[in-house]
Design a protein around this motif. Structure first.
Motif, PDB file in Angstrom:
ATOM      1  N   SER A   1       0.817  -1.219   0.000  1.00 19.99           N
ATOM      2  CA  SER A   1       0.000   0.000   0.000  1.00 19.99           C
ATOM      3  C   SER A   1       0.847   1.266   0.000  1.00 19.99           C
ATOM      4  O   SER A   1       0.346   2.344  -0.353  1.00 19.99           O
ATOM      5  CB  SER A   1      -0.937   0.007   1.212  1.00 19.99           C
TER       6      SER A   1
ATOM      7  N   GLY B   1       2.548   3.844  -4.413  1.00 20.47           N
ATOM      8  CA  GLY B   1       1.399   4.486  -5.017  1.00 20.47           C
ATOM      9  C   GLY B   1       0.407   5.039  -4.022  1.00 20.47           C
ATOM     10  O   GLY B   1      -0.643   5.553  -4.388  1.00 20.47           O
ATOM     11  N   LYS B   2       0.738   4.920  -2.732  1.00 17.81           N
ATOM     12  CA  LYS B   2      -0.124   5.439  -1.658  1.00 17.81           C
ATOM     13  C   LYS B   2      -1.560   4.961  -1.846  1.00 17.81           C
ATOM     14  O   LYS B   2      -2.509   5.752  -1.915  1.00 17.81           O
ATOM     15  CB  LYS B   2      -0.055   6.964  -1.611  1.00 17.81           C
ATOM     16  N   ASN B   3      -1.715   3.655  -1.907  1.00 14.53           N
ATOM     17  CA  ASN B   3      -3.021   3.046  -2.142  1.00 14.53           C
ATOM     18  C   ASN B   3      -3.782   2.919  -0.816  1.00 14.53           C
ATOM     19  O   ASN B   3      -3.527   2.022  -0.015  1.00 14.53           O
ATOM     20  CB  ASN B   3      -2.831   1.671  -2.784  1.00 14.53           C
ATOM     21  N   GLY B   4      -4.709   3.827  -0.576  1.00 17.75           N
ATOM     22  CA  GLY B   4      -5.462   3.835   0.675  1.00 17.75           C
ATOM     23  C   GLY B   4      -6.376   2.632   0.827  1.00 17.75           C
ATOM     24  O   GLY B   4      -6.527   2.096   1.925  1.00 17.75           O
ATOM     25  N   ASP B   5      -7.003   2.186  -0.276  1.00 22.38           N
ATOM     26  CA  ASP B   5      -7.905   1.033  -0.202  1.00 22.38           C
ATOM     27  C   ASP B   5      -7.144  -0.236   0.168  1.00 22.38           C
ATOM     28  O   ASP B   5      -7.638  -1.067   0.947  1.00 22.38           O
ATOM     29  CB  ASP B   5      -8.614   0.832  -1.543  1.00 22.38           C
ATOM     30  N   LEU B   6      -5.950  -0.388  -0.388  1.00 20.09           N
ATOM     31  CA  LEU B   6      -5.136  -1.563  -0.082  1.00 20.09           C
ATOM     32  C   LEU B   6      -4.709  -1.550   1.386  1.00 20.09           C
ATOM     33  O   LEU B   6      -4.722  -2.587   2.056  1.00 20.09           O
ATOM     34  CB  LEU B   6      -3.901  -1.589  -0.987  1.00 20.09           C
ATOM     35  N   ARG B   7      -4.362  -0.371   1.896  1.00 18.76           N
ATOM     36  CA  ARG B   7      -3.960  -0.265   3.303  1.00 18.76           C
ATOM     37  C   ARG B   7      -5.137  -0.572   4.217  1.00 18.76           C
ATOM     38  O   ARG B   7      -4.990  -1.257   5.229  1.00 18.76           O
ATOM     39  CB  ARG B   7      -3.418   1.126   3.587  1.00 18.76           C
TER      40      ARG B   7
ATOM     41  N   SER C   1      -7.633  -2.492   3.497  1.00 18.50           N
ATOM     42  CA  SER C   1      -7.863  -3.938   3.417  1.00 18.50           C
ATOM     43  C   SER C   1      -6.908  -4.697   4.326  1.00 18.50           C
ATOM     44  O   SER C   1      -7.301  -5.673   4.990  1.00 18.50           O
ATOM     45  CB  SER C   1      -7.704  -4.410   1.972  1.00 18.50           C
TER      46      SER C   1
ATOM     47  N   ARG D   1      -6.894   9.082   6.999  1.00 14.27           N
ATOM     48  CA  ARG D   1      -5.496   8.675   6.947  1.00 14.27           C
ATOM     49  C   ARG D   1      -5.057   8.154   8.306  1.00 14.27           C
ATOM     50  O   ARG D   1      -5.621   8.488   9.345  1.00 14.27           O
ATOM     51  CB  ARG D   1      -4.601   9.843   6.530  1.00 14.27           C
TER      52      ARG D   1
END
Length: 326
Positions: free
Chosen positions: A32, A35-41, A43, A113
């Motif tokens: 996560s 690419g600073k993937n908030g949805d992945l983090r 999850s 965040r």
């Protein structure tokens, strides 16, 4: 209410969840950052919390598995005790990681965040937990592989890393004596357990009753702000409950009411997931004074209250402990 089950089979079925689940969650958490993937983090945090919940029945079933396997001729007691110490240490690190993940989910909900301190804490504890879970799985596998057993004349030896980790692993017998060998310590833990339960049921009960349509003069959002206190009560209950269990494993492991209580707690985890992950909560939070919540939210609230009632009732039906050691 005693019952018989092959805990060795149950433990083998469950023990893959904390080992594999933690690895998956750590990988997603690390990915996560690219690419600073908030949805992945988010999850990964959900998986951490879920795995922490499922680690509880996994750990508890280990006590029964120890009894089943220990009866078999030629099984190394030293290997069983080493695995128990490794499992105990990895269990607490997993629960801390899960608690940090839940705090992170609350932070994401409020400010979109994670706080920097929580990111670092989750990263540190999750990576250590992966290593400890791998060690628990490895030491557990050694028990059923005679080719790695030490002879009666040879002491149990480990590599450099294993020896260092073993220093921090609690010795089960000493841990039991330190925590609940006295009836006063057990009583203190149970008092804390009751306080935690009062926080949970009081706060979630008020929230669920409002969702069901009682006290409609109150908006729902302010009531939900007290949920972190209910989570604090849950943390108290998990800690105190597991400490007492470790002190008296046979007393709880073979009691049907205790396992029904564990089942109700697991279903409450699913209930919470249904409430927060399906969009139900986002709709409920908008309910103002005088308004009704949606039917789906009422179903979740009603099932939550029934399950918490089952937790309390099954806790009362656990066989009474007639005496303790002074």
């Amino acid at each position: 209410m005693e019952f018989q089950v092959n805990f060795a089979h149950l433990h083998l079925l469950l023990n893959h969840v904390p080992v594999i689940g933690t690895i998956v969650a750590v990988c997603l958490f690390l990915m996560s950052f690219f690419g600073k993937n908030g949805d992945l983090r988010r999850s990964s945090l959900i998986i951490f919390a879920g795995v922490a919940f499922l680690t509880i029945p996994t750990f508890v079933s280990g006590f029964g598995a120890q009894t089943n396997v220990g009866k078999q001729p030629g099984v190394s007691t030293a290997l069983i005790q080493r695995h128990e110490g490794a499992a105990m240490l990895s269990f607490w690190f997993m629960e801390i990681t899960g608690a940090l993940a839940i705090v992170g989910l609350l932070q994401v909900h409020r400010s979109s965040r994670l706080a920097r301190w929580n990111v670092l804490a989750i990263l540190l504890f999750s990576v250590v937990t992966v290593g400890l879970m791998a060690r628990s799985g490895n030491t557990g596998g050694d028990i059923r592989h005679p080719e790695v057993w030490p002879s009666q004349q040879e002491p149990l030896t480990e590599g450099t890393v294993g020896s260092i980790v073993h220093v921090f692993e609690p010795t089960p017998d000493k841990f039991i004596r330190a925590m609940v060998f006295s009836k006063w310590e057990t009583a203190f833990l149970m008092d804390l357990h009751f306080i935690g339960l009062a926080l949970i049921v009081g706060i979630l009960g008020a929230l669920n009753l409002r969702i069901l349509g009682f006290a409609k003069q109150l908006p729902i959002a302010p009531l939900h702000r007290f949920v972190p206190w209910a989570l604090a009560g849950l943390a108290i209950n998990v800690t105190t409950g597991m400490l007492v269990l470790i002190g008296m494993p046979v007393y709880y492991t073979y009691d049907a009411a205790f396992w029904l209580k564990i089942l109700a707690l697991m279903l409450l985890g699913l209930n919470a997931a249904a409430f927060y992950l399906t969009g139900t909560f986002s709709r409920v939070e908008q309910v103002r004074a005088g308004e009704d919540a949606a039917l789906s939210a009422k179903i979740v609230a009603a099932s939550s209250m029934c399950l918490w009632f089952a937790v309390i009732m099954m806790g009362r039906y656990i066989q009474s402990f007639p005496d303790t050691i002074n």
